[in-house]
Scaffold this motif. Structure first.
Motif, PDB file in Angstrom:
ATOM      1  N   GLN A  65     -53.649 -12.054 -30.043  1.00  0.00           N
ATOM      2  CA  GLN A  65     -53.228 -11.663 -28.706  1.00  0.00           C
ATOM      3  C   GLN A  65     -53.918 -10.376 -28.271  1.00  0.00           C
ATOM      4  OE1 GLN A  65     -48.905 -11.496 -28.946  1.00  0.00           O
ATOM      5  NE2 GLN A  65     -48.845 -13.027 -27.332  1.00  0.00           N
ATOM      6  N   SER A  66     -54.269 -10.329 -27.000  1.00  0.00           N
ATOM      7  CA  SER A  66     -54.826  -9.110 -26.438  1.00  0.00           C
ATOM      8  C   SER A  66     -53.692  -8.141 -26.133  1.00  0.00           C
ATOM      9  CB  SER A  66     -55.579  -9.434 -25.149  1.00  0.00           C
ATOM     10  OG  SER A  66     -54.660  -9.893 -24.146  1.00  0.00           O
ATOM     11  N   ALA A  67     -54.046  -6.893 -25.868  1.00  0.00           N
ATOM     12  CA  ALA A  67     -53.047  -5.896 -25.490  1.00  0.00           C
ATOM     13  C   ALA A  67     -52.334  -6.334 -24.210  1.00  0.00           C
ATOM     14  CB  ALA A  67     -53.711  -4.539 -25.301  1.00  0.00           C
ATOM     15  N   TYR A  68     -53.090  -6.955 -23.301  1.00  0.00           N
ATOM     16  CA  TYR A  68     -52.502  -7.470 -22.059  1.00  0.00           C
ATOM     17  C   TYR A  68     -51.462  -8.537 -22.354  1.00  0.00           C
ATOM     18  CZ  TYR A  68     -52.200 -10.350 -17.833  1.00  0.00           C
ATOM     19  OH  TYR A  68     -51.748 -11.097 -16.763  1.00  0.00           O
ATOM     20  N   GLU A  69     -51.792  -9.483 -23.193  1.00  0.00           N
ATOM     21  CA  GLU A  69     -50.855 -10.560 -23.517  1.00  0.00           C
ATOM     22  C   GLU A  69     -49.611 -10.037 -24.204  1.00  0.00           C
ATOM     23  OE1 GLU A  69     -53.660 -12.844 -25.740  1.00  0.00           O
ATOM     24  OE2 GLU A  69     -53.857 -14.358 -24.169  1.00  0.00           O
ATOM     25  N   LYS A  70     -49.807  -9.094 -25.126  1.00  0.00           N
ATOM     26  CA  LYS A  70     -48.662  -8.511 -25.820  1.00  0.00           C
ATOM     27  C   LYS A  70     -47.769  -7.761 -24.844  1.00  0.00           C
ATOM     28  CE  LYS A  70     -50.856  -7.972 -30.358  1.00  0.00           C
ATOM     29  NZ  LYS A  70     -51.354  -6.993 -31.361  1.00  0.00           N
ATOM     30  N   GLY A  71     -48.396  -6.996 -23.949  1.00  0.00           N
ATOM     31  CA  GLY A  71     -47.629  -6.242 -22.972  1.00  0.00           C
ATOM     32  C   GLY A  71     -46.854  -7.145 -22.026  1.00  0.00           C
ATOM     33  N   MET A  72     -47.513  -8.180 -21.544  1.00  0.00           N
ATOM     34  CA  MET A  72     -46.847  -9.114 -20.634  1.00  0.00           C
ATOM     35  C   MET A  72     -45.710  -9.831 -21.352  1.00  0.00           C
ATOM     36  SD  MET A  72     -48.189  -9.004 -17.528  1.00  0.00           S
ATOM     37  CE  MET A  72     -48.079 -10.596 -16.702  1.00  0.00           C
ATOM     38  N   GLY A  73     -45.955 -10.232 -22.601  1.00  0.00           N
ATOM     39  CA  GLY A  73     -44.895 -10.885 -23.369  1.00  0.00           C
ATOM     40  C   GLY A  73     -43.696  -9.986 -23.545  1.00  0.00           C
ATOM     41  N   LYS A  74     -43.944  -8.709 -23.816  1.00  0.00           N
ATOM     42  CA  LYS A  74     -42.848  -7.750 -23.973  1.00  0.00           C
ATOM     43  C   LYS A  74     -42.097  -7.565 -22.660  1.00  0.00           C
ATOM     44  CE  LYS A  74     -40.299  -4.557 -25.863  1.00  0.00           C
ATOM     45  NZ  LYS A  74     -39.230  -4.944 -26.829  1.00  0.00           N
ATOM     46  N   ALA A  75     -42.824  -7.500 -21.556  1.00  0.00           N
ATOM     47  CA  ALA A  75     -42.182  -7.327 -20.246  1.00  0.00           C
ATOM     48  C   ALA A  75     -41.277  -8.517 -19.924  1.00  0.00           C
ATOM     49  CB  ALA A  75     -43.247  -7.155 -19.162  1.00  0.00           C
TER      50      ALA A  75
END
Length: 207
Positions: A19-29
């Motif tokens: 996962q990219s940082a973007y994907e991880k961040g969006m998943g967390k959000a």
């Protein structure tokens, strides 16, 4: 038009080992949103948007959170604050994606929220905006199921207000069902909400 969008069970976030940082961040959000930590989720979406610099989706979801939270809220200060923030987020989303049907649909939702909150104050000014935004979205994407479904709901509400038959727009709901089943996007986190609200909106089609 009590609660136009309940999206918290709509998103299926696919995780991978890379996962990219973007994907991880969006998943967390989305996880925070699912836990009803709405402001934390909105703030995280905003931070992701600022970090991405050219992605409309984080700002879109930050706006959606604030719009959804206003439905059923009676506190004038909170409604005004959330809808102002939502408009700011949508304005930022537009800078990255012009003529975007999904953003126009969300902006129609925002203007609907004003009307639902205080029809006497905002009905005359914002109702025309809602209609215009849905029409623009449908021109850009004629098969967008959210544009079709929620425009139909808006028209049903207007029909009831003017003493007309809301069932005149039931065929539009059937069309939206078809497009929900036949349209999709390969873009991660692309909007897919709305299908779970079909049954609620179809209540207007009963005798």
């Amino acid at each position: 038009m009590k609660t136009l969008i309940i999206i918290l069970t709509i998103f299926t976030i696919t995780t991978t080992t890379a996962q990219s940082a973007y994907e991880k961040g969006m998943g967390k959000a989305f996880e925070l949103w699912g836990q009803q930590k709405n402001d934390e989720a909105a703030n995280l979406f905003e931070r992701i948007g600022k970090a991405e610099k050219d992605n409309w989706l984080p700002f879109y979801y930050a706006a959606q959170i604030h719009i959804v939270k206003t439905f059923g809220t009676k506190n004038a200060e909170e409604v005004e604050s959330r809808l102002t923030k939502a408009q700011d987020y949508l304005n930022q989303a537009k800078t990255f994606s012009k003529n975007n049907a999904e953003i126009l649909i969300m902006e129609a939702m925002l203007n609907t929220a004003y009307v639902v909150y205080d029809g006497a104050k905002y009905g005359m000014t914002h109702s025309a905006k809602v209609e215009e935004l849905y029409q623009k979205a449908k021109i850009i994407e004629p098969k967008n199921p959210r544009a079709i479904l929620y425009h139909a709901e808006w028209q049903m509400g207007a029909a009831k207000f003017w003493g007309k038959d809301p069932k005149a727009f039931c065929s539009e709901i059937e069309k939206a069902i078809l497009y929900f089943d036949t349209t999709s996007s390969a873009i991660p986190f692309y909007p897919s909400w709305g299908k779970d609200q079909i049954a609620r909106i179809q209540e207007n089609c009963k005798s």
